[in-house]
Design an enzyme around this catalytic site. Structure first.
Site, short mmCIF file in Angstrom:
data_model
loop_
_atom_site.label_atom_id
_atom_site.label_comp_id
_atom_site.label_asym_id
_atom_site.label_seq_id
_atom_site.Cartn_x
_atom_site.Cartn_y
_atom_site.Cartn_z
N GLY A 170 10.21 1.80 5.08
CA GLY A 170 9.63 3.01 4.66
C GLY A 170 9.94 4.34 5.48
O GLY A 170 10.85 4.74 5.92
N SER A 171 8.58 5.47 5.71
CA SER A 171 9.07 6.31 6.60
C SER A 171 8.77 5.76 8.59
O SER A 171 8.61 5.18 8.68
CB SER A 171 7.18 6.83 6.82
OG SER A 171 6.63 6.72 7.04
N TRP A 224 7.75 0.86 -2.02
CA TRP A 224 7.74 1.55 -3.27
C TRP A 224 8.47 2.29 -4.31
O TRP A 224 8.88 1.60 -5.39
CB TRP A 224 6.21 2.44 -4.03
CG TRP A 224 6.13 3.28 -2.92
CD1 TRP A 224 5.03 3.98 -1.90
CD2 TRP A 224 7.28 4.02 -3.14
NE1 TRP A 224 5.71 5.19 -1.38
CE2 TRP A 224 6.61 5.80 -2.67
CE3 TRP A 224 7.60 4.98 -4.73
CZ2 TRP A 224 7.33 7.12 -2.38
CZ3 TRP A 224 8.67 6.50 -4.74
CH2 TRP A 224 7.74 6.92 -3.79
N ASN A 225 9.55 2.92 -3.39
CA ASN A 225 10.72 3.01 -4.14
C ASN A 225 11.70 2.55 -4.64
O ASN A 225 12.30 2.37 -5.58
CB ASN A 225 11.36 4.42 -2.97
CG ASN A 225 11.51 4.14 -1.86
OD1 ASN A 225 11.44 2.58 -1.96
ND2 ASN A 225 12.68 5.00 -1.92
N GLU A 231 11.89 15.89 4.87
CA GLU A 231 12.76 14.55 3.60
C GLU A 231 11.64 15.03 2.51
O GLU A 231 10.57 15.06 1.97
CB GLU A 231 12.87 13.06 3.82
CG GLU A 231 12.88 12.17 3.26
CD GLU A 231 12.94 10.55 3.74
OE1 GLU A 231 12.03 10.46 4.08
OE2 GLU A 231 13.12 9.77 3.03
N GLU A 257 14.40 0.77 8.77
CA GLU A 257 14.98 1.37 7.89
C GLU A 257 14.23 2.30 7.45
O GLU A 257 13.48 1.98 6.52
CB GLU A 257 15.57 0.46 6.15
CG GLU A 257 16.28 -1.09 6.41
CD GLU A 257 17.87 -0.02 6.44
OE1 GLU A 257 18.03 0.55 6.17
OE2 GLU A 257 18.79 -0.98 7.57
N CYS A 287 15.80 7.43 0.40
CA CYS A 287 15.47 7.10 1.68
C CYS A 287 17.28 7.77 1.36
O CYS A 287 17.28 8.19 3.17
CB CYS A 287 15.98 6.42 2.56
SG CYS A 287 16.36 4.78 1.40
N ALA A 324 4.45 -2.31 -0.97
CA ALA A 324 3.65 -1.26 -0.89
C ALA A 324 2.39 -1.80 -1.75
O ALA A 324 2.80 -2.89 -3.05
CB ALA A 324 4.15 -0.31 -1.41
P1 NAP Z 1 5.40 4.40 4.27
O1 NAP Z 1 3.68 5.39 4.14
O2 NAP Z 1 5.69 3.85 5.38
O3 NAP Z 1 4.60 3.30 3.47
C1 NAP Z 1 5.76 2.03 3.67
C2 NAP Z 1 5.24 0.73 3.89
O4 NAP Z 1 4.03 0.48 4.71
C3 NAP Z 1 4.60 0.33 2.58
O5 NAP Z 1 4.18 -0.27 2.64
C4 NAP Z 1 2.89 0.98 2.80
O6 NAP Z 1 1.59 0.35 2.97
C5 NAP Z 1 3.15 0.34 4.69
N1 NAP Z 1 2.35 1.10 4.97
C6 NAP Z 1 1.31 2.60 5.89
N2 NAP Z 1 1.45 2.59 6.83
C7 NAP Z 1 0.90 1.72 7.03
C8 NAP Z 1 0.50 0.89 8.78
N3 NAP Z 1 -0.20 1.74 9.62
N4 NAP Z 1 0.15 -0.25 8.89
C9 NAP Z 1 1.38 -0.98 8.47
N5 NAP Z 1 1.75 -0.71 6.78
C10 NAP Z 1 1.85 0.70 6.64
O7 NAP Z 1 6.45 5.35 3.08
P2 NAP Z 1 6.43 5.34 2.05
O8 NAP Z 1 6.52 6.95 2.29
O9 NAP Z 1 5.69 5.16 1.18
O10 NAP Z 1 8.13 5.60 1.00
C11 NAP Z 1 8.72 6.35 1.29
C12 NAP Z 1 9.97 6.34 2.78
O11 NAP Z 1 10.38 5.61 2.79
C13 NAP Z 1 10.68 7.14 3.11
O12 NAP Z 1 10.33 8.13 4.44
C14 NAP Z 1 11.75 7.12 2.79
O13 NAP Z 1 13.39 7.44 3.34
C15 NAP Z 1 12.02 5.28 3.49
N6 NAP Z 1 12.78 4.43 2.86
C16 NAP Z 1 14.05 3.77 3.70
C17 NAP Z 1 14.38 2.91 3.42
C18 NAP Z 1 15.60 2.87 3.71
O14 NAP Z 1 16.51 1.65 3.83
N7 NAP Z 1 16.20 3.15 5.56
C19 NAP Z 1 14.65 2.85 1.84
C20 NAP Z 1 13.90 3.14 1.15
C21 NAP Z 1 12.31 3.79 1.93
P3 NAP Z 1 0.98 1.92 1.65
O15 NAP Z 1 1.67 1.41 0.15
O16 NAP Z 1 -0.52 0.27 1.18
O17 NAP Z 1 0.15 2.36 2.17
#
Ligand code: NAP
Length: 487
Positions: A233-234, A155-156, A386, A255, A289, A181
């Protein structure tokens, strides 16, 4: 108040095979600034995700068969439409995600730049001819699209995290399905509307929006028709998804999360370091991130940096992203804010001091004060995790070797930053930091021309630059025999 009726890009159901799905729109999309419902969307699930994968599979042969030039023209048109609609896309993005409107416009331009970039790079997917070890053979290398690509995005950056992947995939000749997301489906759907207007054929770019991440994720990671899975994502969720992809041995790129150090050495330009730290820390309310997560300042620069940095942070305006001049918007949810506050209070209990902020802001439930903490050590919760909020922990250090050790003392390695003028130090430190991207005297490092990605548990693969195509291409080796000279 934004008049939603004027938003022609506001779509409320999944876009599969060039069709907007019918159904009851009963899943609320909430504005994090005021916690009010913006609109409702049709909640897709397993069936629609499977349909989207099949649509991408059916669209693949024709898309793959187009010339790179034809694909490039369609991508170029998509890019132009994104920029022509920058204001509306940014409004939708701010409403559902919260970031200040000026930042949202920046994200649209940043996201669109990847489409422009890969419209061009797709024309430069070169093969290779390798000298063979025997005279009667020739070795040729072709690069071909991997096939159907599935993506899950956070979502970010509701626009750019999709365009970075989709543009590379489509430019390489792959077809694409994304599940954005739950909090930010509208930006993804607006992109689909523009893809359609650009003439991108049905089934090439599909968006499935729904709340059951786990079930939809299983389809995208395990469906045999998906050749490649890409996730932003995470780290925690990324690990689960990598494991799921193992069942069908998909090509995977990830990523994931970061814990960026920002190091200010004695010889740094302090004013430049303050500007860089503000940009890399407080953008998107600290929810990126590559956000600075730990600020290390050397003894000789410490007092001057802290004084100037705190004075600059004090000036930041915290407000609803739609308000003029807003620089820090809300955090995405109340629970996200609670997590940030807990990291702050747990670290205070362990001896950290609050130099500025440290609590919920008067702007609303989801707004956290721009916060600066001093007397932080690298083992405190605020440094180990983080943060994903507008909080700067400052850690004092004395020598170069010690700070490199502390900066590298983490499982992740996405972005790192340091400020120094000594050229020897610049090379030593840049080479020693275990990170995929290093900002040297620079706090903003992401752009379409550069390879974005991390090492260690920050993931694998690169997005953007000419390297960004590699993850969407297979190498095929042709061995041509029987060429020996005729006698
Ligand atoms: P997240 O919980 O991992 O969610 C990211 C995405 O994964 C969302 O679409 C989420 O859906 C989905 N998701 C969650 N659990 C899942 C599962 N068990 N199976 C399939 N999909 C699943 O991450 P966040 O906390 O929302 O986002 C922030 C994280 O993203 C941070 O750690 C950040 O550093 C990282 N990030 C990394 C980058 C990069 O380029 N390295 C860029 C941006 C962000 P829902 O929304 O429905 O939960």
């Amino acid at each position: 108040m934004t008049d939603l009726k004027k938003l022609s890009l506001l779509k409320t159901s999944s876009y599969i095979n060039g069709q907007w799905q019918q159904g009851k729109a009963d899943l609320a999309v909430v504005n994090p600034a005021n916690e009010q419902t913006i609109t409702h969307i049709v909640n897709a699930g397993i069936t629609q995700t499977e349909q989207a994968v099949l649509a991408a599979q059916q669209a693949l042969p024709a898309w793959r068969a187009k010339s790179a030039n034809e694909r490039s023209k369609l991508l170029r048109r998509w890019f132009e439409l994104m920029m022509e609609n920058q204001d509306e896309l940014a409004t939708i993005l701010t409403l559902e995600q919260g970031k200040p409107l000026a930042e949202a416009k920046g994200e649209i331009a940043y996201g669109a730049a990847f489409i422009e970039w890969f419209a061009e790079e797709g024309k430069r997917i070169y093969g290779d001819v390798i000298p063979a070890p025997s005279a009667d053979k020739r070795i040729l290398v072709l690069k071909q699209p991997v096939g159907v690509v599935a993506a899950i995005t956070p979502w970010n950056f509701p626009n750019a995290m999709i365009s970075r992947k989709a543009a590379a995939a489509l430019g390489a000749g792959c077809t694409f399905v994304v599940r954005p997301a739950t909090q930010t489906p509208l930006s993804a759907l607006a992109m689909a509307e523009l893809a359609e207007r650009a003439g991108i054929p049905a089934g090439v770019f599909n968006v499935v929006v729904g709340s059951d991440a786990r079930a939809m994720g299983k389809v995208l990671t395990q469906h045999p028709a998906v050749a490649k899975f890409t996730f932003t994502g995470s780290t925690e969720v990324g690990k689960t998804l990598i494991a799921q992809c193992a069942t069908t041995v998909k090509k995977v790129s990830m990523e994931l999360g970061g814990n960026a150090p920002f190091i200010v050495f004695d010889d740094a330009d302090i004013d430049a370091a303050v500007t860089g730290a503000i940009a890399s820390k407080y953008r998107n309310a600290g929810q990126t991130c590559v956000c600075t997560n730990r600020i290390f300042v050397q003894d000789g620069a410490y007092d001057a940096f802290c004084a100037k940095f705190i004075a600059a942070v004090k000036q930041l305006k915290i407000a609803d992203g739609m308000q003029d001049g807003s620089q820090i918007g809300p955090l995405i949810t109340r629970s996200a804010l609670d997590d940030v506050h807990k990291l702050v209070t747990d670290s205070v209990q362990r001896g950290a001091k609050i130099a500025l902020g440290g609590d919920v802001d008067k702007a609303g439930h989801n707004f956290y004060q721009a916060t600066v903490m001093t007397d932080v050590t690298n083992d405190m919760p605020i440094a180990k995790n983080e943060i994903f909020g507008p909080v700067s922990p400052i850690i004092r250090f004395s020598d170069e070797a010690e700070v490199i050790k502390q900066a590298n003392d983490t499982d992740v390695g996405l972005a790192a930053y340091f400020y120094a003028r000594d050229i020897g130090r610049i090379f030593r430190v840049a080479e020693a930091l275990e990170y995929g991207m290093i900002g040297i005297n620079e706090g903003l490092i992401s752009n379409a021309a550069a390879p974005f990605g991390g090492v260690k548990q920050s993931g694998s693969g690169r997005e953007g630059s000419h390297y960004g195509l590699d993850d969407y291409l297979e190498i095929k080796y042709l061995c041509l025999g029987g060429i020996g000279a005729k006698t």
